[in-house]
Design a protein around this motif. Structure first.
Motif, mmCIF file in Angstrom:
data_model
loop_
_atom_site.group_PDB
_atom_site.id
_atom_site.type_symbol
_atom_site.label_atom_id
_atom_site.label_comp_id
_atom_site.label_asym_id
_atom_site.label_seq_id
_atom_site.Cartn_x
_atom_site.Cartn_y
_atom_site.Cartn_z
ATOM 1 N N VAL A 271 0.841 -1.203 0.000
ATOM 2 C CA VAL A 271 0.000 0.000 0.000
ATOM 3 C C VAL A 271 0.872 1.247 0.000
ATOM 4 N N GLN A 287 -4.889 0.947 -7.176
ATOM 5 C CA GLN A 287 -4.951 -0.157 -6.226
ATOM 6 C C GLN A 287 -6.407 -0.386 -5.840
ATOM 7 N N GLU A 289 -8.937 -0.305 -3.241
ATOM 8 C CA GLU A 289 -9.068 0.350 -1.939
ATOM 9 C C GLU A 289 -10.030 -0.380 -1.004
ATOM 10 N N ASN A 290 -10.754 -1.379 -1.522
ATOM 11 C CA ASN A 290 -11.851 -1.963 -0.759
ATOM 12 C C ASN A 290 -11.593 -3.382 -0.266
#
Length: 331
Positions: A271, A287, A289-290
């Protein structure tokens, strides 16, 4: 920190490619602000080319990781009588090297516990952490970097393999860790989309990615494979010819940053909070995000611990192309 009494300074960062490139803003900012300071750098042999032509460094001390070398290097460091040592590696090996040296040593704070909390329990106390070059600078109290980017100085006689005039897009599909690698068939699909939009795909990699790069380039009509045996200067010369770079979270991101290329960075198991995003160049990090399982590691893993690899599989080639297109058109 008071620098007026410092005349000789040593920076220790043995590896790796990206980590060493990320030290260059600190080197430059120190030398420009305090030109009287002589800066030496201790580094592993395989990464010397990153700093070989850096004009802000007086001397490079090479670490080859051979038997008995630590004691010899320690003697060299003691003999050079540094006023300050900056340990940006801060691991067992660097601590062993510097053991018993009676000089001030400033150590890079790795925030290992905060990374552990984020990876293991998804407790994010790193959301406001700056990028790695800034964290390196914080090793020295009250010292701030300049506003420039990363440095990579090339020899004057290096030439690119790519002919001028084409609209090149660089694809960098490799990484040391599986979970940091966008699937190779996604790179192929992205390459097909780029070709239909009149781009020429150039595939980049090092010694460990030769088969991967060969496979990808063979599947994209007109693609050019410039993968080589870890020739940093040739890689950089070819990348300079490209309009933009698409890369996994790997060292090639930071080469592209040093060349001031627009970068579309693909992050899977890692991340942004870890600090290795493109530095001071036009960029976009894509990326998922969830996903509650991200990050599963701060350096990458050999396989997906959940067996689904959603962090990469959900980042579709069309989404990557759309983000790349937006990035390249943005002012």
């Amino acid at each position: 920190m008071q620098f007026r009494h410092i005349k000789k300074l040593l920076i220790v960062r043995f590896s790796s490619l990206g980590d060493v490139i990320l030290t260059t803003p600190l080197i430059r900012s120190l030398k420009n602000k305090y030109p009287e300071i002589e800066i030496d750098f201790c580094i592993k042999n395989e990464y010397v080319d990153v700093l070989r032509y850096n004009p802000y460094i007086r001397s490079i001390i090479v670490y080859t990781n051979t038997d008995g070398e630590i004691s010899k290097l320690r003697e060299t460091i003691i003999g050079n009588d540094y006023d300050l040592i900056i340990d940006l590696q801060n691991n067992y090996r660097s601590k062993t090297l510097l053991q018993g040296i009676k000089k001030p040593v400033q150590k890079f704070i790795k925030h290992s516990f905060l990374k552990f909390l984020l990876v293991r329990f998804k407790v994010n106390l790193m959301s406001r952490m700056p990028q790695i070059p800034v964290r390196y600078a914080k090793t020295l109290r009250n010292f701030e970097l300049d506003k420039q980017g990363l440095d990579l100085f090339l020899p004057k006689d290096i030439k690119a393999d790519l002919p001028p005039g084409n609209n090149y897009i660089a694809l960098c599909p490799g990484s040391k860790h599986y979970t940091k690698m966008w699937p190779y068939d996604y790179y192929i699909e992205l390459g097909e989309i780029l070709r239909l939009h009149d781009y020429t795909v150039v595939v980049f990699g090092g010694k460990m990615e030769k088969e991967l790069c060969k496979t990808i380039a063979a599947k994209i009509p007109g693609a050019i494979d410039v993968c080589n045996d870890d020739n940093l200067y040739k890689t950089a010369a070819n990348m300079q010819m490209c309009s933009a770079v698409v890369s996994n979270d790997s060292g090639l991101i930071h080469i592209a940053s040093a060349l001031q290329k627009p970068i579309l960075a693909i992050f899977g198991s890692t991340v942004k909070e870890f600090g290795f995003t493109p530095y001071r160049t036009k960029n976009k990090v894509i990326q998922d995000e969830n996903l509650s399982c991200r990050p599963c590691s701060h350096i990458g893993r050999a396989n997906c611990p959940k067996k689904h690899f959603h962090c990469m599989l959900r980042l579709t080639p069309i989404a990557v192309y759309q983000n790349l297109s937006y990035l390249m058109s943005a002012k």
